[in-house]
Design a protein around this motif. Structure first.
Motif, PDB file in Angstrom:
ATOM      1  N   SER A  42       0.817  -1.204   0.000  1.00 41.30           N
ATOM      2  CA  SER A  42       0.000   0.000   0.000  1.00 41.30           C
ATOM      3  C   SER A  42       0.860   1.267   0.000  1.00 41.30           C
ATOM      4  O   SER A  42       1.770   1.411   0.797  1.00 41.30           O
ATOM      5  N   GLU A  71      -5.879  -2.158  -6.354  1.00 40.87           N
ATOM      6  CA  GLU A  71      -6.833  -1.882  -5.285  1.00 40.87           C
ATOM      7  C   GLU A  71      -6.662  -0.447  -4.803  1.00 40.87           C
ATOM      8  O   GLU A  71      -5.551  -0.025  -4.500  1.00 40.87           O
ATOM      9  N   ARG A  73      -8.042   2.246  -1.948  1.00 41.96           N
ATOM     10  CA  ARG A  73      -8.764   2.441  -0.682  1.00 41.96           C
ATOM     11  C   ARG A  73      -8.844   3.932  -0.406  1.00 41.96           C
ATOM     12  O   ARG A  73      -7.846   4.636  -0.496  1.00 41.96           O
ATOM     13  N   GLU A  92     -14.118   3.534   5.451  1.00 38.15           N
ATOM     14  CA  GLU A  92     -13.201   3.208   4.356  1.00 38.15           C
ATOM     15  C   GLU A  92     -13.945   2.463   3.264  1.00 38.15           C
ATOM     16  O   GLU A  92     -14.734   1.572   3.544  1.00 38.15           O
ATOM     17  N   LYS A  94     -13.168   0.309  -0.224  1.00 42.89           N
ATOM     18  CA  LYS A  94     -12.125  -0.382  -0.975  1.00 42.89           C
ATOM     19  C   LYS A  94     -12.749  -0.880  -2.281  1.00 42.89           C
ATOM     20  O   LYS A  94     -13.811  -1.483  -2.267  1.00 42.89           O
TER      21      LYS A  94
END
Length: 106
Positions: A42, A71, A73, A92, A94
């Motif tokens: 990340s 991905e 987020r 959050e 995602k």
């Protein structure tokens, strides 16, 4: 606010040896955003609606196509009215897509 990817689209064929521009749409900016793939952990990014992944950020094979996921987020913190101290909620969202990485030939 839920975001949607605008580029690349789910299932798109991409060249992992080249930088890849990721774009998304949302109505409201989030406090924080991060992006990751199966090759990179990340990375904190601005929630600007666009980010360029560096070359070699997606997994690939030399002699055949492969798949990887991208991905994104996005999160925001909300302080409810009337709470005591530093109470807050963190929300959050995602979202992920899978892309096909072309054979590198290397």
């Amino acid at each position: 606010d839920i975001h949607t990817f605008t580029a690349p689209l789910m299932g798109a064929s991409v060249d992992s040896l080249m930088p890849l521009t990721i774009t998304w749409e949302s109505d409201d900016p989030a406090d924080t955003a991060s992006i990751d793939t199966e090759e990179i952990d990340s990375i904190a990014i601005p929630d600007s609606g666009s980010y360029v992944l560096a070359a070699n950020s997606l997994k690939s094979k030399s002699d055949e196509t492969d798949t990887d996921r991208i991905e994104l987020r996005r999160a925001s913190r909300i302080t409810p009215e009337g709470t005591v101290g530093s109470s807050e909620f963190r929300v959050e969202i995602k979202n992920r897509i899978e892309v096909i990485t072309l054979a590198t030939g290397l």
